[in-house]
Each structure stands twice: as structure tokens, then as C-alpha cells.
Design a protein around this motif. Structure first.
Motif, PDB file in Angstrom:
ATOM      1  N   UNK A   1       4.564  -1.052   1.054  1.00 25.50           N
ATOM      2  CA  UNK A   1       3.315  -0.293   1.008  1.00 25.50           C
ATOM      3  C   UNK A   1       2.407  -0.755  -0.129  1.00 25.50           C
ATOM      4  N   UNK A   2       2.969  -1.068  -1.292  1.00 27.41           N
ATOM      5  CA  UNK A   2       2.141  -1.515  -2.421  1.00 27.41           C
ATOM      6  C   UNK A   2       1.430  -2.825  -2.094  1.00 27.41           C
ATOM      7  N   UNK A   3       2.157  -3.756  -1.466  1.00 24.78           N
ATOM      8  CA  UNK A   3       1.533  -5.026  -1.064  1.00 24.78           C
ATOM      9  C   UNK A   3       0.450  -4.790  -0.016  1.00 24.78           C
ATOM     10  N   UNK A   4       0.701  -3.888   0.916  1.00 24.78           N
ATOM     11  CA  UNK A   4      -0.291  -3.578   1.938  1.00 24.78           C
ATOM     12  C   UNK A   4      -1.577  -3.048   1.305  1.00 24.78           C
ATOM     13  N   UNK A   5      -1.433  -2.209   0.287  1.00 26.89           N
ATOM     14  CA  UNK A   5      -2.616  -1.684  -0.395  1.00 26.89           C
ATOM     15  C   UNK A   5      -3.380  -2.792  -1.123  1.00 26.89           C
ATOM     16  N   UNK A   6      -2.662  -3.717  -1.743  1.00 29.13           N
ATOM     17  CA  UNK A   6      -3.326  -4.855  -2.394  1.00 29.13           C
ATOM     18  C   UNK A   6      -4.117  -5.678  -1.371  1.00 29.13           C
ATOM     19  N   UNK A   7      -3.524  -5.936  -0.225  1.00 25.56           N
ATOM     20  CA  UNK A   7      -4.196  -6.728   0.806  1.00 25.56           C
ATOM     21  C   UNK A   7      -5.450  -6.029   1.322  1.00 25.56           C
ATOM     22  N   UNK A   8      -5.352  -4.722   1.545  1.00 24.86           N
ATOM     23  CA  UNK A   8      -6.486  -3.976   2.090  1.00 24.86           C
ATOM     24  C   UNK A   8      -7.622  -3.855   1.082  1.00 24.86           C
ATOM     25  N   UNK A   9      -7.297  -3.600  -0.176  1.00 32.35           N
ATOM     26  CA  UNK A   9      -8.352  -3.486  -1.192  1.00 32.35           C
ATOM     27  C   UNK A   9      -9.020  -4.838  -1.456  1.00 32.35           C
ATOM     28  N   UNK A  10      -8.244  -5.908  -1.433  1.00 29.03           N
ATOM     29  CA  UNK A  10      -8.822  -7.240  -1.619  1.00 29.03           C
ATOM     30  C   UNK A  10      -9.718  -7.609  -0.443  1.00 29.03           C
ATOM     31  N   UNK A  11      -9.296  -7.277   0.771  1.00 29.83           N
ATOM     32  CA  UNK A  11     -10.112  -7.556   1.953  1.00 29.83           C
ATOM     33  C   UNK A  11     -11.427  -6.795   1.900  1.00 29.83           C
TER      34      UNK A  11
ATOM     35  N   UNK B   1      -5.861   0.434  -7.988  1.00 29.62           N
ATOM     36  CA  UNK B   1      -5.117   1.567  -7.427  1.00 29.62           C
ATOM     37  C   UNK B   1      -3.675   1.226  -7.062  1.00 29.62           C
ATOM     38  N   UNK B   2      -3.394   0.060  -6.447  1.00 32.95           N
ATOM     39  CA  UNK B   2      -1.990  -0.243  -6.112  1.00 32.95           C
ATOM     40  C   UNK B   2      -1.079  -0.398  -7.316  1.00 32.95           C
ATOM     41  N   UNK B   3      -1.644  -0.390  -8.521  1.00 34.71           N
ATOM     42  CA  UNK B   3      -0.820  -0.469  -9.732  1.00 34.71           C
ATOM     43  C   UNK B   3      -0.262   0.886 -10.128  1.00 34.71           C
ATOM     44  N   UNK B   4      -0.646   1.936  -9.406  1.00 30.67           N
ATOM     45  CA  UNK B   4      -0.288   3.308  -9.783  1.00 30.67           C
ATOM     46  C   UNK B   4       1.220   3.475  -9.941  1.00 30.67           C
ATOM     47  N   UNK B   5       1.586   4.203 -10.967  1.00 30.85           N
ATOM     48  CA  UNK B   5       2.977   4.549 -11.239  1.00 30.85           C
ATOM     49  C   UNK B   5       2.980   5.654 -12.269  1.00 30.85           C
ATOM     50  N   UNK B   6       4.081   5.908 -12.886  1.00 25.15           N
ATOM     51  CA  UNK B   6       4.136   6.948 -13.889  1.00 25.15           C
ATOM     52  C   UNK B   6       3.423   6.552 -15.165  1.00 25.15           C
ATOM     53  N   UNK B   7       2.780   7.508 -15.838  1.00 21.64           N
ATOM     54  CA  UNK B   7       2.163   7.283 -17.135  1.00 21.64           C
ATOM     55  C   UNK B   7       0.886   6.471 -17.079  1.00 21.64           C
TER      56      UNK B   7
END
Length: 437
Positions: free
Chosen positions: A390-400, A316-322
Motif C-alpha cells: 500500500x505504501x508503494x501504491x501511494x507513492x506511485x499515485x502521488x507521483x503520477x 504523505x506515504x512517509x506517514x508513521x508514528x511520531x
């Protein structure tokens, strides 16, 4: 404990085909659709109308869930002592009045962040009380023989509403504004209240079926008994701990989703709606697949799949256009499907496993813990999003979240194929599935 008819087992006998259940089903469908619109629109009101920062977005999400922490335990015992239908109607009307005030103040240019936080908390309180009464009212209408069928219908329409609601919210926001979505939600609560009022079944006064010599216990004693049961049981204890850790991190993720997609990824509100729709679609798919997965793997082993499906949320934190957005949504779909498969399995287990007289209180006790951590998680997400991007925060939370999934392996679920059918029994080998009543 005061034995309300809805919890004592007396039913109207109408079943899932009866008029009263159809009215309840309709009310739930309309209300859930409106609530899904609010879940989408409320953060956008804070973000676009009031210019809320990342930390305030976390606080807003926390206020929605704080009532579970403050009143989740009391709500279950309290609902057992009152007539359930009038209580549900009152909650729907209160929510409608609260939500309609937001667009009115916005149009008057008088809306403040403090008021929006108060509305989020107040509607959360209404939802907690409604949930307690609602779960006790369903058995009153349909009885034990139709309980599984009723819950299947209600869960399916809830997931469908969660799919339709964000799409409707996205359309309303794109065409007009987020505050109009809150007005639509207020109307949905009024319609739901009208449906509930049309139900003909009437509950006897609470406590009417008690024996004269039976001592009336206190709410505090009822709560203590339920807490003790959950804390001592090895299965419920581990399920509650695992769900609480997951919700803690999911709350942090949810607090950052709108900020991440709109500000960081530069996507439109349609992307926010697409994310919520994907989660709801995964939930609907999970509800359909749950019996098949539990039948093939076993109910205990189904709970052990958490680390596998939760890994997909790392996309999910990889989200972007396309293409990155498509990849993120695909991972979210797999994650949401796995979550609901396990939730359905856990719910069926809890209903069959708990003593009948404690089902409501045990359910609310577990919800108090698993939902009570949500405000803390929201604040965690908001704070983490201010310390790092915010993107890094999402990576940390999903990994945890993947790491904390190991909690489920601490419990006795790893020793058998199926969960036991009653307290004190050994894990089953598939001969006594817990989904059979």
C-alpha cells in the motif's frame, strides 16, 4: 429548456441576511458535518466490522462516486424541471433512511458488505440530485448581487464542517463504534430537512415563465448543448481534463488512506481523523487565500501552480508514528491549500465566463466528467494496493498526480496573467479580473 425560477434569475430578494438563506446555510452546515462523519465512518465499518480487504475498500469508495458517472449529466437538466426545495428535502430524508439502516443491521448482526455497497451507491445518488438542486436554489434565494457573498459563506462553513466532522467521527469511533457515527449522520440529515422545510420562499411551477410559443427542448438536447460548450471551449476543456486526471488519482489515494494508516502504519483512528481534518483545514485556508493569490499572481497563473503544491503530497506515504506523521500532515496541508485555491479560482472563472442560461448545466457537465472518473480511480487504487504494498501504491499515485499536472500547460492559460471574462476574449492582463460580476 424548462426555465425554473431558480435558474431564470427571479429571486426572493431576501439576500444573505434574510431568514431563508440562514436556514439554507444552517441546513448545509449540519448536513455537511454529518456527511464528513460518514466519509470517516463508512470505510471503518467496512474495515473493522466486516473485515473488508484492500480491493473491497476500493470498490466501496467507487460506489460512492459511481452515481456521478451514471447520472451526473441528467441531474442538472432534471433539477431545472422540478421545484428545488421539495427535491432537496426529499434527498435529505432519503439519505437519513438509508444511513440509519446500517447501524440497525449492524446491531442485529445482519450487515453484509453487499448491503454496505448498495447504501454507498444509493446515498451517492441522493447527493448528486441534491447538489444539482442546491446550486440552482442559491441564486433563487439571494440573487446575483449577493451570490458571491453567499457562496463564500457556504464554502467556508463546508470546510469548517469537514474539519469538525472527522474529529467528531474519530471521537465517536474511539468511544463506541463507527456504526454509531452513521446514526449521527442520519440524524443530521433529518435536522437539515427540517431547516429546508422551514424556508418560506416558494418557487413558481417549473416552466411558468416560459413564452407560450417557445418550444420545450428535451433533456437530451440540453445535455448535448452543455457538453458541446465545454468540449469546444479551450479553457473549460483543459480545466476539465486537468481536474479529471487529478480526481482519478486522488480517488485511488483515498481508497487506500484508511488501510494504509490503520493496517500498514499501525496508527489509531485518530490518525485517520487527523488526516481528514488537515485536508479540510487546508481547504479552509485555501478558500481564504484564493482571492489574494489570484490577485497577486493572476487567475491564469494561479492555475499553473499545480505542480508546485502537488509535490508536497509526496510526503504523505512517509506517514508513521511520531515525526513522520507530522511531516506527512504538513505536506498534506500545503497540497490541500493549493487544491482549494485553484478550485475557487476555477469556480469564479466558470460562473463569470459561462452564459447565464447554461451555468447550471455546464457546472454539472464538468462535475460529471471530473467526479465520474472517481469510481475508476478507486478501483485503480484498490487493484494497485493488491499488486504492490500500500505504501508503494501511494507513492506511485502521488507521483503520477504531479506528472499529470502538465496538462494545464497545454491550454491557453500560459499565455496571459488573467483568464478572460467571456468566451472568445483574449487572456487578460489583469484589467478585467473574472471575479468581478
Amino acid at each position: 429548456m424548462a426555465a425554473n425560477t431558480a435558474t431564470a434569475g427571479t429571486t426572493t430578494g431576501s439576500g444573505v441576511r434574510g431568514r431563508d438563506f440562514r436556514l439554507l446555510w444552517t441546513a448545509e452546515s449540519i448536513s455537511k458535518t454529518g456527511s464528513a462523519v460518514t466519509t470517516f465512518a463508512l470505510p471503518l465499518v467496512a474495515l473493522r466490522t466486516l473485515g473488508a480487504n484492500t480491493l473491497m475498500m476500493g470498490v466501496l469508495n467507487a460506489m460512492i462516486w459511481l452515481p456521478w458517472l451514471l447520472g451526473g449529466l441528467q441531474a442538472g437538466a432534471w433539477a431545472d424541471r422540478h421545484r428545488l426545495r421539495p427535491l432537496m428535502i426529499g434527498c435529505q430524508l432519503a439519505s437519513a433512511i438509508l444511513l440509519v439502516s446500517v447501524p440497525i443491521l449492524a446491531w442485529l448482526d445482519a450487515l453484509t458488505m453487499g448491503y454496505l455497497l448498495a447504501i454507498a451507491f444509493a446515498t451517492g445518488c441522493s447527493n448528486v440530485v441534491f447538489t444539482a438542486a442546491y446550486h440552482a436554489f442559491v441564486p433563487f434565494l439571494v440573487g446575483k448581487s449577493d451570490l458571491l457573498a453567499a457562496n463564500t459563506r457556504l464554502t467556508g462553513t463546508e470546510q469548517a464542517a469537514n474539519i469538525a466532522g472527522p474529529g467528531l467521527g474519530g471521537a465517536i469511533t474511539q468511544l463506541s463504534s463507527a456504526v454509531l457515527g452513521l446514526f449521527a449522520d442520519a440524524v443530521s440529515f433529518l435536522v437539515a430537512a427540517a431547516c429546508l422545510r422551514s424556508i418560506r420562499a416558494r418557487e413558481p411551477a417549473p416552466g411558468q415563465d416560459e413564452r407560450p410559443d417557445q418550444p420545450r427542448t428535451t433533456i437530451r438536447a440540453d445535455i448535448r448543448a452543455a457538453i458541446g460548450f465545454v468540449a469546444r471551449d479551450p479553457y473549460l476543456r483543459v480545466i476539465t481534463a486537468t481536474s479529471a486526471s487529478t480526481n482519478l488519482l486522488m480517488a485511488g489515494i483515498q481508497a487506500l488512506v484508511v488501510v494504509f494508516l490503520v493496517r500498514d502504519a499501525g496508527l489509531s483512528p485518530w490518525a485517520v481523523g487527523a488526516t481528514t481534518i488537515t485536508i479540510s483545514a487546508g481547504g479552509l485556508l485555501g478558500a481564504v487565500l484564493a482571492p489574494k493569490v489570484a490577485g497577486r499572481l493572476g487567475t491564469a497563473r494561479t492555475l499553473l501552480t499545480a505542480p508546485v503544491t502537488d509535490c508536497f503530497l509526496l510526503l504523505f506515504p512517509l506517514a508513521g508514528g511520531g515525526a513522520p506523521l507530522v511531516l506527512a500532515l504538513a505536506g498534506t496541508l500545503v497540497w490541500a491549500t493549493g487544491i482549494v485555491v485553484r478550485n475557487v479560482t476555477q469556480g469564479a472563472f466558470r460562473q463569470a465566463y459561462c452564459p447565464p442560461g447554461m451555468r447550471g448545466r455546464v457546472a454539472m457537465t464538468m462535475r460529471f466528467i471530473t467526479f465520474g472518473v472517481w469510481p475508476l480511480g478507486s478501483l485503480l487504487g484498490g487493484a494497485l494496493g493488491t499488486v504492490v504494498d500500500v505504501r508503494t501504491a501511494l507513492f506511485l499515485l502521488t507521483a503520477a498526480n504531479v506528472v499529470t499536472d502538465i496538462l494545464v500547460f497545454i491550454g491557453p492559460m500560459k499565455h496571459g496573467r488573467d483568464l478572460p471574462a467571456e468566451p472568445g476574449a483574449q487572456p487578460g492582463d489583469g484589467s478585467r479580473p473574472v471575479t468581478r460580476k
